[in-house]
Scaffold this motif. Structure first.
Motif, mmCIF file in Angstrom:
data_model
loop_
_atom_site.group_PDB
_atom_site.id
_atom_site.type_symbol
_atom_site.label_atom_id
_atom_site.label_comp_id
_atom_site.label_asym_id
_atom_site.label_seq_id
_atom_site.Cartn_x
_atom_site.Cartn_y
_atom_site.Cartn_z
ATOM 1 N N UNK A 198 0.676 -1.129 -0.138
ATOM 2 C CA UNK A 198 0.122 -0.020 0.040
ATOM 3 C C UNK A 198 0.851 1.234 -0.046
ATOM 4 N N UNK A 199 2.233 1.051 -0.441
ATOM 5 C CA UNK A 199 3.048 2.359 -0.278
ATOM 6 C C UNK A 199 3.362 2.851 0.990
ATOM 7 N N UNK A 200 3.584 2.143 2.105
ATOM 8 C CA UNK A 200 3.698 2.413 3.382
ATOM 9 C C UNK A 200 2.745 3.400 4.053
ATOM 10 N N UNK A 201 1.376 2.898 3.652
ATOM 11 C CA UNK A 201 0.285 3.688 4.205
ATOM 12 C C UNK A 201 -0.271 2.840 5.129
ATOM 13 N N UNK A 202 -0.586 3.432 6.303
ATOM 14 C CA UNK A 202 -1.291 2.451 7.373
ATOM 15 C C UNK A 202 -2.665 2.512 7.120
ATOM 16 N N UNK A 203 -3.340 1.493 7.781
ATOM 17 C CA UNK A 203 -4.900 1.072 7.216
ATOM 18 C C UNK A 203 -5.545 0.560 8.453
ATOM 19 N N UNK A 204 -6.909 0.508 8.665
ATOM 20 C CA UNK A 204 -7.587 -0.151 9.665
ATOM 21 C C UNK A 204 -7.081 -1.850 9.526
ATOM 22 N N UNK A 229 8.486 0.638 12.424
ATOM 23 C CA UNK A 229 8.701 1.301 11.327
ATOM 24 C C UNK A 229 7.287 2.359 10.980
ATOM 25 N N UNK A 230 6.286 1.959 11.097
ATOM 26 C CA UNK A 230 5.169 2.539 10.979
ATOM 27 C C UNK A 230 5.056 3.781 11.939
ATOM 28 N N UNK A 231 5.411 3.678 13.024
ATOM 29 C CA UNK A 231 5.435 4.862 13.925
ATOM 30 C C UNK A 231 6.543 5.821 13.661
ATOM 31 N N UNK A 232 7.642 5.343 13.220
ATOM 32 C CA UNK A 232 8.863 6.123 12.796
ATOM 33 C C UNK A 232 8.611 7.033 11.550
ATOM 34 N N UNK A 243 8.447 0.131 20.613
ATOM 35 C CA UNK A 243 8.474 -1.225 19.707
ATOM 36 C C UNK A 243 9.407 -1.902 19.390
ATOM 37 N N UNK A 244 10.764 -1.183 18.966
ATOM 38 C CA UNK A 244 11.845 -1.919 18.780
ATOM 39 C C UNK A 244 12.543 -2.025 19.986
ATOM 40 N N UNK A 245 12.400 -1.440 20.966
ATOM 41 C CA UNK A 245 12.962 -2.112 22.273
ATOM 42 C C UNK A 245 12.477 -3.351 22.658
ATOM 43 N N UNK A 246 11.199 -3.671 22.463
ATOM 44 C CA UNK A 246 10.698 -4.826 22.700
ATOM 45 C C UNK A 246 10.917 -5.872 21.867
#
Length: 400
Positions: A198-204, A229-232, A243-246
């Motif tokens: 989806x081109x790095x687009x977050x979705x439901x 990644x999405x949060x960054x 997330x990355x620490x987890x």
């Protein structure tokens, strides 16, 4: 494939022999019938010759009868042992026609219903591929030949991701989930492929997939990495760090991806500080879970078991992977016994008691020594993995 076709040809020759041998036997019978007809003709010619000699006065009646009897004995001797001719309703053309149609029909049926493509794939997979493209073609052919193989679909999806084909990978992972069930790892792979497709687009849809994966397995690595990644990308740097620490604590010390992951955490920290933010302190580490359980055998079962029968005592998540989170193996002779189940007894490093809020205790007797199936079992009600109250477990029910 040469050895396969040689074997098929040999079997075909055996089948044809059942059709052609009766024809050859028929030719032999025909030769015997022709020889019998010739003997009869010679007998009739000899009798006619004797009658002529009698009419000419050369032979009298007694000599005539003696000659006729000698000719009859010779005919009987020549035809003795010859079987009576068999009348065939099918005739000779039908077996010959069948001998032609059998191989043609057999080849046609094999090409339609057979598995020559699977045989060829097996031979190909016995040799290492020379390139990623060749591996992809093999996997695509394997999936086409076995569309219900979840394993083949999974590897094809991973290959598509390695070739930067996320849209194709997302479709394949969706099929894999439909076949193998909604396993956390598969959901994470599907969400990741869909995100890049989806081109790095977050979705439901992606959010739902990652939520479901982490609910079943809070340490599902693909979902944790994807959420980071999405949060960054959305400039939510603190979420990315969390997330990355987890994810970082799940990786083995010698994992090659640790350095890249640590680099991402460093960049997110720098950007957060550059924007005037402050990195939140990581939450305190969870206290390792430790369950104490007293296991005993019901009185009515004590004469139905043997001292050497295996006893498996384990805890498993009430909502999550079916694999035991902690387990110990004893024997019936050890009962009654009190044991402790904790993170140190984890079957796998990523599956620990402290990672799951609610668990169930199980004690199973297995004469075959199999932890997944046995003769008698005892189960507890769901309880918090953090409980410190000693538990009591009675083995009292048939294992179904």
């Amino acid at each position: 494939m040469i050895d396969f076709w040689l074997a098929a040809g040999l079997l075909l020759l055996v089948a044809l022999s059942f059709l052609l041998i009766p024809v050859l036997r028929g030719r032999r019978a025909q030769l015997e019938e022709d020889r019998t007809a010739l003997n009869v003709a010679l007998y009739q010619e000899r009798v006619a010759e004797l009658q002529t000699q009698q009419q000419e006065g050369v032979l009298d009646a007694v000599q005539m009868d003696a000659g006729r009897a000698e000719a009859a004995r010779e005919l009987l001797a020549d035809t003795e042992g010859v079987a009576a001719p068999r009348v065939s309703r099918l005739g000779k053309p039908l077996p010959l026609l069948a001998a032609i149609l059998v191989p043609v029909l057999g080849l046609g049926l094999y090409l339609h219903f057979g598995a020559s493509d699977k045989v060829e794939l097996t031979r190909e997979f016995a040799q290492a591929p020379q390139s990623m493209e060749e591996m992809t073609r093999r996997l695509e052919r394997a999936v086409a030949a076995q569309p219900d193989s979840a394993e083949g679909l999974y590897f094809l999806g991973r290959t598509y991701m390695a070739q930067d084909r996320p849209a194709d990978a997302a479709k394949i992972f969706e099929r894999t989930v439909n076949l193998a069930g909604r396993q956390p790892e598969l959901l994470g792979q599907w969400a990741q492929a869909q995100y890049f497709a989806d081109g790095k687009k977050w979705s439901d849809k992606i959010q739902s997939l990652t939520d479901e994966a982490l609910k079943a397995d809070p340490k599902e690595v693909t979902s944790l990495g994807l959420l980071g990644i999405a949060a960054f990308e959305a400039e939510r740097y603190q979420d990315a760090i969390d997330y990355w620490n987890r994810l970082l604590v799940q990786l083995p010390p010698d994992d090659n991806s640790r350095s890249a992951l640590q680099g991402g955490i460093t960049r997110a920290t720098e950007k957060l500080q550059a924007s005037g933010g402050k990195v939140a302190q990581a939450p305190a580490a969870k206290v390792a879970a430790l369950l104490k359980v007293h296991v005993d055998l019901a009185a009515e079962l004590k004469d139905k078991v043997k001292p050497g029968d295996s006893v498996f005592i384990f805890a498993r998540a009430t909502s999550g992977p079916p694999a035991p989170l902690a387990a110990k193996r004893l024997t019936v002779a050890d009962l009654p016994v009190t044991v402790e189940l904790g993170d140190a007894d984890a079957m796998m490093p990523q599956l620990k008691l402290s990672n799951f809020p609610e668990v169930q205790l199980v004690a199973r007797i297995s004469r075959a020594g199999q932890p997944t199936a046995g003769e008698w079992v005892g189960r507890s009600q769901p309880l918090a993995s953090s409980t410190t109250v000693p538990q009591r477990l009675i083995i009292d029910s048939p294992d179904k």
